[in-house]
Design an enzyme around this catalytic site. Structure first.
Site, PDB file in Angstrom:
ATOM      1  N   TYR A 132       6.061   2.833   0.598  1.00 29.01           N
ATOM      2  CA  TYR A 132       5.323   1.594   1.827  1.00 29.01           C
ATOM      3  C   TYR A 132       5.519   2.310   2.927  1.00 29.01           C
ATOM      4  CZ  TYR A 132       6.036  -3.273   5.013  1.00 29.01           C
ATOM      5  OH  TYR A 132       5.404  -3.890   5.235  1.00 29.01           O
ATOM      6  N   LYS A 160       2.636   0.564  -1.310  1.00 24.06           N
ATOM      7  CA  LYS A 160       2.242  -0.335  -0.192  1.00 24.06           C
ATOM      8  C   LYS A 160       1.510   0.489   0.419  1.00 24.06           C
ATOM      9  CE  LYS A 160       2.554  -4.922   2.132  1.00 24.06           C
ATOM     10  NZ  LYS A 160       3.110  -5.154   2.755  1.00 24.06           N
TER      11      LYS A 160
END
Length: 293
Positions: A132, A160
């Protein structure tokens, strides 16, 4: 394979700043009804303001409410590998679909340090791990080559990207093209459709808290091949984002716009945004313009 939307779910609070689990469950139901998957304890879920125990209980409550109807990803990322590992093991025990690990914050990391951090967590759990990247908040950035190195780890399933730079997203998508089973989820709300058209597995969106049906609409239209409809919904989503985020810190604006639609979500934990009459009036004006109020 159909693309997936996750909403980075808000965490609801009572007036005394304790977590309102019932209201949070209601938000889960709202997203499930719209057809969106859930990411909990992310940036829009005030994760940096939650205690270890709260994150564990929040994940238990969310997964219980979801009851297998949609996917659940939870963020375990903390500044040190030690606490990130402890959280990840708890989430592994609870049983979620993915464990997101935001880059360490406050501690400046080398790329080698990031490789060690993510690999250590991925080694310790059965649940697939998602990198992330949100450098504006953490001051640490996963270089595309680092993502490529980590993509070869058997238990790192994707990334992400919340950096907001199209070039970085393109570089991560190039990794996904080369490495089977490595998925890219876009974070920026104005790039949902573009990312889908360029090979992303889906998106993880904060704005979907305030506009769940439009987010689901982009995905549904794309998945059924109706690109004109997907473009129409994306245009609404992008315009709403531009109007709302012009007023302040994006997660606080999302929470506040949701609060004006449903006061049960509560305010954010301090020292985040305090209610401001003038700002609320501006947000309410935007919500009315998009038929959300």
């Amino acid at each position: 394979m159909s693309k997936q939307a996750f909403v980075a779910l808000v965490t609801c609070f009572n007036d005394d700043e304790t977590i309102n689990y019932e209201a949070t469950r209601a938000q889960v139901r709202r997203q499930v009804d719209a057809g969106n998957n859930i990411m909990c304890a992310g940036t829009n879920g005030d994760f940096s303001a939650l205690t270890f125990e709260e994150k564990v209980r929040l994940t238990e409550e969310v997964t219980d409410e979801v009851a297998g109807r949609v996917k659940v990803i939870v963020n375990a990322g903390m500044p040190a590998t030690f606490e990130t590992l402890k959280l990840a093991r708890e989430f592994d025990r609870i049983g979620v679909d993915g464990i997101a690990v935001v880059t360490p914050f406050f501690i400046a990391c080398t790329q080698d340090g990031l490789i060690r951090h993510f690999s250590t967590v991925a080694d310790a759990v059965e649940t697939p791990v998602y990198l992330y990247d949100i450098p504006a908040r953490t001051q640490n950035h996963i270089e595309p080559e680092t993502a490529r190195t980590l993509s070869r780890h058997g238990n790192i399933a994707g990334i992400k990207d919340s950096g907001g730079a199209k070039e970085t997203l393109e570089a991560y998508l190039a990794v996904a093209k080369d490495v089977e089973g490595f998925e890219v989820y876009s974070g920026p709300d104005h790039l949902v459709l573009w990312a889908l058209q360029n090979g992303a597995a889906g998106c993880i969106s904060g704005l979907g808290n305030a506009m769940p049906n439009v987010l689901a609409g982009i995905l549904n239209a794309f998945n059924t091949g109706d690109i004109a409809e997907a473009e129409r919904q994306q245009a609404i989503y992008s315009a709403f984002r531009t109007d709302l985020y012009a007023l302040g810190f994006a997660p606080a604006m999302v929470k506040r716009s949701l609060y004006l639609q449903d006061a049960s979500v509560g305010a954010s934990r301090q020292p985040a945004l305090l209610p401001n009459k003038d700002q609320d009036a501006q947000i309410a004006g935007i919500l009315r313009r998009y038929d959300l109020l």
